[in-house]
Write a protein that holds these residues in place. Structure first.
Motif, short mmCIF file in Angstrom:
data_model
loop_
_atom_site.label_atom_id
_atom_site.label_comp_id
_atom_site.label_asym_id
_atom_site.label_seq_id
_atom_site.Cartn_x
_atom_site.Cartn_y
_atom_site.Cartn_z
N PRO A 285 25.26 0.02 -11.16
CA PRO A 285 25.39 -1.30 -10.51
C PRO A 285 25.00 -1.30 -9.04
O PRO A 285 24.41 -2.27 -8.55
CB PRO A 285 26.87 -1.64 -10.71
N ILE A 286 25.31 -0.24 -8.30
CA ILE A 286 24.99 -0.20 -6.88
C ILE A 286 23.49 0.01 -6.68
O ILE A 286 22.89 -0.56 -5.75
CB ILE A 286 25.81 0.90 -6.19
N ALA B 236 18.24 -2.89 -5.23
CA ALA B 236 16.84 -2.92 -5.68
C ALA B 236 16.19 -1.56 -5.51
O ALA B 236 15.04 -1.44 -5.06
CB ALA B 236 16.05 -3.99 -4.94
N MET B 237 16.91 -0.53 -5.93
CA MET B 237 16.43 0.84 -5.76
C MET B 237 15.77 1.32 -7.04
O MET B 237 16.27 1.08 -8.14
CB MET B 237 17.61 1.75 -5.38
N ASP B 238 14.66 2.00 -6.89
CA ASP B 238 13.99 2.63 -8.01
C ASP B 238 14.51 4.06 -8.16
O ASP B 238 14.81 4.72 -7.15
CB ASP B 238 12.48 2.63 -7.79
N LYS C 115 0.81 -1.22 0.00
CA LYS C 115 0.00 0.00 0.00
C LYS C 115 0.84 1.27 0.00
O LYS C 115 0.32 2.34 0.29
CB LYS C 115 -0.94 0.01 1.21
N SER C 116 2.09 1.14 -0.31
CA SER C 116 2.95 2.32 -0.38
C SER C 116 3.96 2.13 -1.51
O SER C 116 4.35 1.00 -1.83
CB SER C 116 3.68 2.57 0.95
N MET C 117 4.38 3.23 -2.07
CA MET C 117 5.34 3.19 -3.16
C MET C 117 6.73 2.88 -2.63
O MET C 117 7.06 3.21 -1.48
CB MET C 117 5.37 4.54 -3.88
N PRO C 118 7.56 2.20 -3.42
CA PRO C 118 8.94 1.95 -2.97
C PRO C 118 9.75 3.24 -2.96
O PRO C 118 9.38 4.25 -3.57
CB PRO C 118 9.47 0.96 -4.01
N ARG C 119 10.84 3.20 -2.28
CA ARG C 119 11.72 4.36 -2.20
C ARG C 119 12.33 4.63 -3.57
O ARG C 119 12.80 3.71 -4.26
CB ARG C 119 12.82 4.13 -1.17
N LYS C 120 12.33 5.88 -3.97
CA LYS C 120 12.83 6.27 -5.29
C LYS C 120 13.82 7.42 -5.14
O LYS C 120 13.55 8.40 -4.45
CB LYS C 120 11.67 6.69 -6.20
N LEU C 121 14.94 7.27 -5.82
CA LEU C 121 15.94 8.32 -5.88
C LEU C 121 15.82 9.08 -7.20
O LEU C 121 15.39 8.51 -8.20
CB LEU C 121 17.36 7.74 -5.76
N THR C 122 16.19 10.33 -7.18
CA THR C 122 16.17 11.16 -8.38
C THR C 122 17.60 11.43 -8.80
O THR C 122 18.39 11.96 -8.02
CB THR C 122 15.43 12.48 -8.14
#
Length: 487
Positions: free
Chosen positions: A137-138, A143-145, A106-113
């Protein structure tokens, strides 16, 4: 009895005296006139001979020079690639445990810009390769969006960063209210997530800024977004009056403001401008004066239009790539801070992007090519700190030193101004030239900060525990359990 024909008599035969052989010596008194038999060459090791191997001997001098140089260069390249691969693997294992954590439905995954811009004097391809080699690669291991904001020209990142901030402010009710149809179109994804009950990530997200040039545009965009107006500023009336005077002097086909801008401004002020009515007796006047010298020398409107139909190469005014900024740095103190600004902006991390051009800098480029493992370790540490997101701090005050002040204390400036300041010395020389009209000059201008925005900026940092863990992983004392396909 006569002598045989052709044979001279014995008494008259000439005597040819041969000179005695002079023994040659080599200075030691040893006679070397007779060639001594050469010493037979050794047959080599009998074991190698029985194995069918040829006789081993050292190569010539030139071959030794060539093999030593080529071997040294190849060894340096292979060693650097090996160490670079190990360094990347180390930081990937530091963040790999995040990939095994479960996600909330019920929540979005963490996302970096990711903020990425073409380096000065080069294209966007080199920046993308830098991102794919050292950063991606990191992010994949953890598993980061992520979302990428790219800039091909100077000012693109500034405009996109400010527009992202203004979009957040409009979503929170600032600025001019949008119609329902436009609201559904602009915020379709957000409205769909709200309808499904999907919320945003509860923690901090974060920004990754690659390079000094991108960092300057990022900071300028943040200030413009949070301090400037939400909607585009209206046209100043004095400017409109000047445009109206230009319209009166404008001749179609000639270069002034251009036909398209003239038509647009003409429609905007059509309500306040009286319409000119043509003279009713203009045909009679033309017939009466058709024989006058003035009429014969002055071309008719039809002839003028016919001459203007001929295509001519005219210099059109360059159109700006991005809209002009809503707020200039000189107006920061008088600007009103947005009421929806968060207490923490970012956090962010600035990644180094060394990029030097020119034939005279070939030795520097070769050295950096053979020591990429150090750059991979520095970038890997910063990216891992952003992916973990467990620790961040506010920007401090640092001491700025000029080239003449090698020793002693300098001026204290905010840390944002001195981040990767050494990269500006390596920018291509054409970057420092004066800009043409309509071009932005964010890279060569000084960085202006407002304490209301700069005081809220945060920076990621790697904690001491994670730093020690990375050292144990590199030494092999800590083994990271990898998830198999069966699990």
């Amino acid at each position: 009895m006569s002598d045989p024909k052709g044979v001279p008599p014995a008494g008259n035969s000439p005597v040819i005296a041969s000179s005695p052989a002079v023994p040659s010596s080599n200075g030691s008194g040893v006679n070397t006139s007779a060639t001594a038999p050469k010493k037979p060459m050794a047959d080599g090791n009998p074991v190698f001979r029985m194995m069918g191997l040829p006789r081993l001997r050292l190569p010539s001098r030139n071959w030794l020079i060539f093999l030593s140089l080529s071997g040294s260069i190849a060894s340096a390249v292979l060693y650097d690639k090996y160490e670079t691969r190990r360094t990347k693997q180390k930081w990937c294992e530091v963040v790999s445990h995040l990939a095994r954590e479960p996600l909330d439905t019920k929540s979005m995954p963490r996302k970096l810009t990711i903020y990425l811009a073409a380096p000065p004097g080069d294209g966007l391809r080199s920046a993308r390769e830098h991102f794919h080699n050292y950063v991606k690669p990191i992010l994949v291991a953890g598993a980061m969006d992520w979302d990428v904001v790219e800039g091909r020209k100077e000012g693109d990142v500034r405009h996109k960063t400010a527009e992202r901030v203004r979009r957040k402010r409009r979503r929170r009710g600032e600025g001019e209210a949008l119609e329902e149809e436009e609201l559904q179109k602009v915020y379709a994804m957000e409205l769909m997530r709200e309808k499904n009950g999907t919320g945003e990530y509860p923690g901090v997200s974060g920004d990754l800024v690659v390079g000094r040039h991108t960092w300057k545009e990022y900071v300028r965009g943040l200030h413009e977004g949070w301090l400037g107006p939400v909607d585009e500023p209206v046209v100043i009336p004095a400017v409109v009056e000047g445009v109206a005077e230009e319209i009166a002097k404008h001749v179609p086909g000639h270069s002034s403001l251009g036909d398209a801008p003239v038509k647009g401004v003409a429609e905007a002020i059509a309500a306040s401008t009286p319409t000119l009515q043509p003279d009713t007796d203009i045909s009679t006047a033309l017939d009466a004066d058709s024989n006058s010298p003035t009429t014969l020398e002055t071309p008719t409107p039809s002839e003028t239009l016919a001459s203007e139909d001929v295509p001519k190469e005219e210099e059109k005014p360059s159109k700006p790539r991005n809209p002009p900024p809503y707020l200039l740095p000189s107006a920061y103190p008088m600007a009103t801070l947005s009421p929806s600004i968060p207490e923490v902006i970012g956090p962010s991390i600035i990644l180094p992007f060394p990029h030097i051009l020119g034939v005279r800098n070939t030795h520097i480029r070769i050295y950096r090519f053979l020591t990429r493992r150090r750059l991979a370790d520095e970038i890997g540490r910063d990216v891992a700190a952003a992916v973990l997101g467990a620790s961040y701090r506010s920007f401090d005050t640092v001491t700025a030193r000029t080239g003449a002040e090698e020793s002693g204390t300098g001026d204290s400036v905010p840390e944002q101004k001195q981040v990767l300041a050494n990269e500006e010395k390596e920018w291509w020389k054409s970057v420092h030239r004066a800009r043409d009209e309509g071009e932005e000059s964010v890279w060569i201008e000084g960085m202006a900060l407002d304490e209301r925005v700069a005081g809220r900026m945060r920076r990621f940092e790697l904690s001491a525990l994670e730093e020690d863990r990375a050292k144990r992983i590199a030494a092999g004392t800590e083994v990271v359990v990898k998830e198999t396909a069966e699990e």
